[in-house]
Write a protein that holds these residues in place. Sequence first.
Motif, PDB file in Angstrom:
ATOM      1  N   ARG A 113      -7.271   1.177  -6.077  1.00 61.33           N
ATOM      2  CA  ARG A 113      -6.360   0.056  -6.287  1.00 61.33           C
ATOM      3  C   ARG A 113      -4.999   0.414  -5.705  1.00 61.33           C
ATOM      4  NH1 ARG A 113      -5.488  -4.523  -9.679  1.00 61.33           N
ATOM      5  NH2 ARG A 113      -7.506  -4.189 -10.691  1.00 61.33           N
ATOM      6  N   VAL A 114      -4.478  -0.464  -4.866  1.00 66.86           N
ATOM      7  CA  VAL A 114      -3.131  -0.306  -4.318  1.00 66.86           C
ATOM      8  C   VAL A 114      -2.286  -1.420  -4.932  1.00 66.86           C
ATOM      9  CG1 VAL A 114      -1.721  -0.104  -2.251  1.00 66.86           C
ATOM     10  CG2 VAL A 114      -4.120   0.616  -2.189  1.00 66.86           C
ATOM     11  N   ARG A 115      -1.281  -1.022  -5.729  1.00 64.84           N
ATOM     12  CA  ARG A 115      -0.524  -1.979  -6.511  1.00 64.84           C
ATOM     13  C   ARG A 115       0.521  -2.708  -5.673  1.00 64.84           C
ATOM     14  NH1 ARG A 115      -1.206  -1.176 -11.987  1.00 64.84           N
ATOM     15  NH2 ARG A 115      -0.620  -3.376 -12.017  1.00 64.84           N
ATOM     16  N   ARG A 116       1.101  -3.724  -6.252  1.00 63.37           N
ATOM     17  CA  ARG A 116       2.027  -4.639  -5.581  1.00 63.37           C
ATOM     18  C   ARG A 116       3.132  -3.900  -4.808  1.00 63.37           C
ATOM     19  NH1 ARG A 116       4.437  -9.807  -6.002  1.00 63.37           N
ATOM     20  NH2 ARG A 116       6.701  -9.777  -5.848  1.00 63.37           N
ATOM     21  N   GLY A 117       3.310  -4.297  -3.544  1.00 62.24           N
ATOM     22  CA  GLY A 117       4.427  -3.826  -2.739  1.00 62.24           C
ATOM     23  C   GLY A 117       4.292  -2.431  -2.176  1.00 62.24           C
ATOM     24  N   ALA A 118       3.212  -1.704  -2.483  1.00 61.77           N
ATOM     25  CA  ALA A 118       3.060  -0.331  -1.984  1.00 61.77           C
ATOM     26  C   ALA A 118       2.794  -0.325  -0.475  1.00 61.77           C
ATOM     27  CB  ALA A 118       1.934   0.374  -2.723  1.00 61.77           C
ATOM     28  N   SER A 119       3.178   0.787   0.173  1.00 60.46           N
ATOM     29  CA  SER A 119       3.001   0.936   1.620  1.00 60.46           C
ATOM     30  C   SER A 119       2.301   2.241   1.931  1.00 60.46           C
ATOM     31  CB  SER A 119       4.352   0.912   2.337  1.00 60.46           C
ATOM     32  OG  SER A 119       5.010  -0.329   2.171  1.00 60.46           O
ATOM     33  N   LEU A 120       1.297   2.176   2.812  1.00 64.74           N
ATOM     34  CA  LEU A 120       0.566   3.351   3.261  1.00 64.74           C
ATOM     35  C   LEU A 120       0.839   3.544   4.743  1.00 64.74           C
ATOM     36  CD1 LEU A 120      -0.822   2.515   0.575  1.00 64.74           C
ATOM     37  CD2 LEU A 120      -2.977   3.304   1.570  1.00 64.74           C
ATOM     38  N   GLY A 121       1.480   4.667   5.097  1.00 67.93           N
ATOM     39  CA  GLY A 121       1.844   4.925   6.480  1.00 67.93           C
ATOM     40  C   GLY A 121       0.637   5.192   7.368  1.00 67.93           C
ATOM     41  N   ALA A 122       0.866   5.168   8.672  1.00 69.98           N
ATOM     42  CA  ALA A 122      -0.194   5.308   9.666  1.00 69.98           C
ATOM     43  C   ALA A 122      -1.038   6.553   9.417  1.00 69.98           C
ATOM     44  CB  ALA A 122       0.420   5.364  11.060  1.00 69.98           C
ATOM     45  N   GLY A 123      -2.351   6.387   9.519  1.00 73.57           N
ATOM     46  CA  GLY A 123      -3.256   7.524   9.417  1.00 73.57           C
ATOM     47  C   GLY A 123      -3.494   8.045   8.014  1.00 73.57           C
ATOM     48  N   THR A 124      -3.009   7.366   7.003  1.00 73.91           N
ATOM     49  CA  THR A 124      -3.249   7.789   5.624  1.00 73.91           C
ATOM     50  C   THR A 124      -4.737   7.686   5.281  1.00 73.91           C
ATOM     51  OG1 THR A 124      -1.057   7.135   4.837  1.00 73.91           O
ATOM     52  CG2 THR A 124      -2.802   7.209   3.204  1.00 73.91           C
TER      53      THR A 124
END
Length: 208
Positions: A113-124
């Motif tokens: 689960r990725v919660r509201r507004g979170a950001s995952l950078g390139a290649g994560t």
Amino acid sequence: MATPGITVHPTASVDPTARLGAGTRIWHEVQVREGAVLGEECVLGKNAYVGENVQVGNRVKIENNASVFAGSILEDGVFIGPHVCLTNDRLPRAINADGSLKLASDWELGKIRVRRGASLGAGTIVVTGVTIGRWALVGAGSVVTRDVPDHGIVVGNPARLIGSVCVCAHRLVEDGPQQMSCPDCGSRYQRDASGTLSRVEKDEAARP
């Protein structure tokens, strides 16, 4: 099933059972699998993959070549950078001990689960079984193996917590006991007894 106002590039493959929200844009060579649900005003970049029954909120961006496998839930406003991979099998094998090909019944589907507004950078890469908190920021190339708190910044392999981040994506600084603030936008934050960081509303922050 598509609704009015969406854009689907002719090279994209969207299963007829997938549901797409108004204003969503799906670009070149994207694949959206059966039962997936995408909210309003989402953007899926070239060659992105969204697996079976994945749930995607409103105004989510999934960049080029990202893979969001079955078992993933993305809340509103999530950013998935290019080449990100959200996995779903903690014990991966192609075959069983007897050499037979593994089938769907031979493994357990994991959840992310990725919660509201979170950001995952390139290649994560996110290992299954993880929750990434609200407005968290994952640095490019990180391998996330454990939960990330709300507003947390994590980097590395395995990803480790190095600080806290504002909703505007700038790093927060300490501003008193259990308090933090953003030097860029001025937002203020407070930690509760459990250690959870929350933004203080402006009218509340103004009180003496």
